[in-house]
Design an enzyme around this catalytic site. Structure first.
Site, PDB file in Angstrom:
ATOM      1  N   LYS A 121      96.844  -9.884   0.734  1.00  0.00           N
ATOM      2  CA  LYS A 121      95.425 -10.124   0.991  1.00  0.00           C
ATOM      3  C   LYS A 121      94.793  -8.958   1.758  1.00  0.00           C
ATOM      4  CE  LYS A 121      95.131 -15.134   0.606  1.00  0.00           C
ATOM      5  NZ  LYS A 121      94.843 -16.408   1.305  1.00  0.00           N
ATOM      6  N   LYS A 181     100.799 -17.056 -16.338  1.00  0.00           N
ATOM      7  CA  LYS A 181     100.369 -18.364 -15.875  1.00  0.00           C
ATOM      8  C   LYS A 181      98.840 -18.472 -15.916  1.00  0.00           C
ATOM      9  CE  LYS A 181     100.590 -20.736 -11.615  1.00  0.00           C
ATOM     10  NZ  LYS A 181     101.000 -20.734 -10.231  1.00  0.00           N
ATOM     11  N   LYS A 194      93.143 -19.304 -11.781  1.00  0.00           N
ATOM     12  CA  LYS A 194      91.699 -19.415 -11.569  1.00  0.00           C
ATOM     13  C   LYS A 194      91.054 -18.044 -11.448  1.00  0.00           C
ATOM     14  CE  LYS A 194      93.045 -21.027  -6.973  1.00  0.00           C
ATOM     15  NZ  LYS A 194      93.028 -22.173  -6.071  1.00  0.00           N
TER      16      LYS A 194
END
Ligand code: TRP
Length: 333
Positions: free
Chosen positions: A115, A197, A200
């Site tokens: 992140k 996969k 989102k």
């Protein structure tokens, strides 16, 4: 009976739109676990602000997520469903646990490193402290089990370390929780890139079906789904990832085995196949979406759920926090 149930804790961030993969992986799981365990389910808005959020959206998504979970079958009578920021004990315990956590440990966290790279302009203390807040979430409720995705593995391990560290310095205070890594019953892949996969935040917006997609959108995305050129509808993930993914989706949303799914499409073409998969998914989502919309129109009810949830959560959390304050020597009134 009631107090013999094990305590289960889980939380989700009210940030991105959820995909049908999240539905199968996480939401359905919450529903299935609520009878077996004494469940605490939180909407982790305090974790969410470790990356910059739009305030109006964050507020709206908090309610939307609550409504979605209830619409999917999470029962606020059976479990404690609440918003993290409504229970101040989370921030309070996190502060204490900070003093039992080493900077080096946090710097080594994979998610922090990822992140930090992704949000290089905002590497704030909260981003680094994220796992300690998560430890506070879990330890406040004396959770026995915590179902999470594999991406949370390190965070669960540090939670256990912090709990043990505290227990060793003082005396047994926290239950040391077991992580349960979710079995991926049905792994759903990206419609445009079926070896990856479904996510989102995937590259191609046509690759994921969101829980909020309407029927037209769903049909359009399935029509464009990547297949192959051999025209055979059979399950072979290695050589036919696109078709196999569609068969998995069809089978889980239609409650059929893969063999039954293959049988349904014997002699059929890819066009018909994709339409049928789309229909099956759209038909499954329609009642959930209708229920979610109905709930969102009844804000008084949702507020009531959150108020009750926060009260129940606070009672349990405050008990642990008081013990901690006593052990560390905080003068209490
Ligand atoms: N970090 C978790 C995630 O992004 C969400 C979370 C916050 C959580 N607190 C938790 C999960 C406590 C399990 C237990 O998925």
């Amino acid at each position: 009976m009631e107090n013999t149930k094990k305590i289960l804790y889980s939380a989700v961030q009210p940030t991105n739109n959820l995909t049908i993969g999240n539905y199968l992986g996480a939401i359905k799981n919450w529903v299935n676990l609520q009878n077996e365990y004494d469940c605490f389910y939180a909407i982790a808005n305090m974790h969410a602000i470790t990356v910059r959020q739009n305030p109006a959206e964050l507020r709206q998504k908090t309610l939307a997520l609550l409504a979605l979970y209830i619409a999917c079958g999470v029962d606020p009578e059976k479990c404690t469903l609440y918003v993290q920021s409504h229970v101040p004990c989370h921030a309070e315990l996190a502060w204490v646990l900070n003093t039992f956590t080493y900077v080096g440990e946090m710097e080594r966290m994979t998610q922090f490193k990822d992140k930090s790279a992704k949000h290089a302009d905002n590497i704030n203390m909260g981003l680094m402290d994220y796992p300690v807040l998560m430890a506070a979430d879990i330890l406040l409720y004396q959770a026995d089990v915590v179902p999470v995705g594999m991406d949370q593995r390190q965070h669960l391990e540090i939670t256990r370390d912090i709990a043990q560290r505290f227990n060793n310095i003082y005396s047994p205070t926290f239950k040391v929780p077991e992580a349960v890594y979710q079995k991926v019953g049905a792994k759903i892949n990206d419609l445009q890139d079926p070896v990856k996969k479904m996510s989102k935040s995937g590259e191609n917006p046509n690759g994921a079906i969101f829980m909020t997609d309407d029927k037209d959108t769903i049909m359009r995305k399935f029509k464009r789904a990547v297949t192959d050129s051999d025209m055979q509808i059979k399950y072979d993930p290695e050589n036919k990832p696109g078709v196999s993914n569609l068969l998995s989706i069809y089978s889980v949303f239609g409650n059929k085995t893969i063999a039954e799914a293959e049988k349904d499409f014997e002699g059929k073409g890819y066009g018909d196949f994709k339409l049928a998969v789309g229909e099956t998914v759209a038909n499954k989502l329609a009642p959930i979406q209708a229920e979610q919309a109905k709930l969102l129109a009844d804000k008084a009810y949702l507020d009531e759920v959150l108020k009750n949830g926060a009260e129940r959560a606070f009672k349990a959390a405050r008990k642990t926090l008081s013990k901690v304050y006593k052990k560390i020597g905080f003068y209490q009134l």
